[in-house]
Enzyme design. Structure first.
Site, mmCIF file in Angstrom:
data_model
loop_
_atom_site.group_PDB
_atom_site.id
_atom_site.type_symbol
_atom_site.label_atom_id
_atom_site.label_comp_id
_atom_site.label_asym_id
_atom_site.label_seq_id
_atom_site.Cartn_x
_atom_site.Cartn_y
_atom_site.Cartn_z
ATOM 1 C CG ASP A 66 5.160 13.008 -8.675
ATOM 2 O OD1 ASP A 66 5.602 12.927 -7.415
ATOM 3 O OD2 ASP A 66 4.161 11.827 -8.567
ATOM 4 C CB SER A 67 8.633 10.280 -6.920
ATOM 5 O OG SER A 67 7.028 10.215 -6.849
ATOM 6 C CE1 TYR A 86 11.995 9.901 -7.075
ATOM 7 C CE2 TYR A 86 11.696 12.544 -6.337
ATOM 8 C CZ TYR A 86 12.065 11.366 -7.538
ATOM 9 O OH TYR A 86 13.424 11.893 -8.495
ATOM 10 N N GLY A 87 9.079 9.018 -1.167
ATOM 11 C CA GLY A 87 8.389 9.028 -0.288
ATOM 12 C C GLY A 87 8.960 8.425 0.798
ATOM 13 C CB CYS A 113 7.286 15.357 -6.247
ATOM 14 S SG CYS A 113 7.727 14.053 -4.916
ATOM 15 C CG ASN A 114 3.265 16.254 -1.958
ATOM 16 O OD1 ASN A 114 2.590 18.473 -1.700
ATOM 17 N ND2 ASN A 114 2.306 16.706 -2.731
ATOM 18 C CB THR A 115 8.631 12.971 -1.665
ATOM 19 O OG1 THR A 115 7.315 12.630 -0.775
ATOM 20 C CG2 THR A 115 9.254 13.249 -0.781
ATOM 21 C CD GLU A 173 1.570 4.374 -7.684
ATOM 22 O OE1 GLU A 173 3.211 3.408 -8.406
ATOM 23 O OE2 GLU A 173 2.141 5.825 -8.019
ATOM 24 C CB CYS A 228 1.293 12.650 -0.966
ATOM 25 S SG CYS A 228 1.334 11.173 -2.356
ATOM 26 C CB THR A 229 1.588 13.480 -6.165
ATOM 27 O OG1 THR A 229 2.111 12.298 -5.693
ATOM 28 C CG2 THR A 229 2.741 14.639 -6.463
ATOM 29 C CG HIS A 230 -0.308 8.531 -5.547
ATOM 30 N ND1 HIS A 230 1.063 9.632 -5.189
ATOM 31 C CD2 HIS A 230 -0.063 7.138 -5.787
ATOM 32 C CE1 HIS A 230 1.990 9.136 -6.333
ATOM 33 N NE2 HIS A 230 1.414 7.328 -6.673
HETATM 34 N N1 DGL Z 1 5.204 11.992 -5.597
HETATM 35 C C1 DGL Z 1 5.188 11.381 -4.075
HETATM 36 C C2 DGL Z 1 4.553 12.467 -3.209
HETATM 37 O O1 DGL Z 1 4.043 13.679 -3.385
HETATM 38 C C3 DGL Z 1 4.531 10.571 -3.841
HETATM 39 C C4 DGL Z 1 5.075 9.001 -4.049
HETATM 40 C C5 DGL Z 1 6.327 8.738 -3.674
HETATM 41 O O2 DGL Z 1 6.532 8.545 -2.682
HETATM 42 O O3 DGL Z 1 7.015 9.158 -4.949
HETATM 43 O O4 DGL Z 1 5.228 13.130 -1.921
#
Ligand code: DGL
Length: 269
Positions: free
Chosen positions: A15-16, A47-48, A78-80, A157, A189-191
């Site tokens: 993940d990011s 990453y987003g 990571c979705n991004t 975060e 998104c992971t969060h």
């Molecule tokens: N992990 C990213 C996602 O799932 C979220 C955090 C980021 O922007 O890196 O898209």
């Protein structure tokens, strides 16, 4: 690789940052005998908000690192990254690689009763239209409403999970989707699973929330079963690597995972 040692090799997850630990949590629950090597690219988080070129470059470096650790499959938590880099990663590497977009979309289509599906994610994920494309390919007549929610990641975060500011921000983002009368919402998104309760409260109890991390864990299980490479580790191991130590990283990581962990800092160039 001999058959038995291959079976017990770890799953690589990247993940990011730390958000992907929500996906680790799901894999641990659904596949309790699998060992996991986690890489959070905290040096490049978020990453987003980055360009596609950067997201692809970071995703390649993460994948190479995990392959070097001898994993048997990789989950792009990571979705991004999944939205931007998965296709290229799959073309380049021969190891099985799973992203979160396809499993999350499939589950949403299965669950949706009226075919009105919402997707929320980072700016890069929504900009890529990866969820929209995947959903359309599954059912061209769906009504799809996508919304970038860039403030969610920094709020989560910061630990502002059960907080009135986060609630207000969520209301502003989600009211538009609510007005469209969606019946299913993909947490892209992971969060976002960490503010699931807030999102559910705003959307109302009848809207089905799809956790893309949970969905990919089920996909992984089906794949490992089909390939007969499900691990049988009575004592699976979990290694956590980060490319940088952000302030308060350990506290945030343990919040994502719900348990104490040891994290190592590494340099992947
Ligand atoms: N992990 C990213 C996602 O799932 C979220 C955090 C980021 O922007 O890196 O898209």
């Amino acid at each position: 690789m001999d058959k038995d040692s291959g079976v017990n090799l770890p799953i690589g997850v990247f993940d990011s940052g730390l958000g992907g630990l929500t996906v680790v949590r799901a894999i641990k629950r659904i596949l309790p005998e699998e060992s996991i090597i986690y890489l959070g690219d905290t040096a490049h988080l978020p990453y987003g908000t980055k360009s596609s070129d950067s997201i692809i470059k970071f995703s390649f470096a993460n994948t190479k690192f995990l392959i070097k650790q001898g994993v048997k499959a990789i989950v792009v938590a990571c979705n991004t990254s999944s939205a931007t880099a998965l296709k290229k990663l799959k073309e380049y590497f021969s190891i099985p690689i799973f992203g979160v977009i396809e499993p999350g979309s499939k589950l949403a289509v299965e669950k949706s009763k009226r075919g009105k599906i919402g997707v929320i994610g980072t700016t890069a994920t929504i900009r890529s239209k990866a969820y929209q494309r995947e959903l359309r390919s599954l059912n061209p007549s769906l009504d799809i409403y996508a919304k970038a929610c860039p403030l969610f990641v920094p709020l989560i975060e910061e630990g502002w999970v059960d907080n009135e500011v986060t609630y207000k921000v969520a209301e502003i983002y989600l009211n538009e989707l609510k007005r469209h009368g969606i019946d299913t919402l993909i947490l892209g998104c992971t969060h976002y699973p960490l503010i699931k309760e807030t999102i559910q409260k705003i959307m109302g109890k009848d809207v089905i929330l799809i956790d893309s991390g949970e969905s990919v864990a089920h996909w992984l299980k089906n794949f490992l079963k089909k390939k007969k490479i499900l691990a049988k580790n009575k004592n699976p191991f979990y290694y956590y690597y980060l490319t940088d130590f952000p302030q308060r990283f350990k506290k945030i990581a343990e919040r994502f995972l719900g348990e104490k962990i040891i994290i190592k800092k590494i340099n992947i160039g």
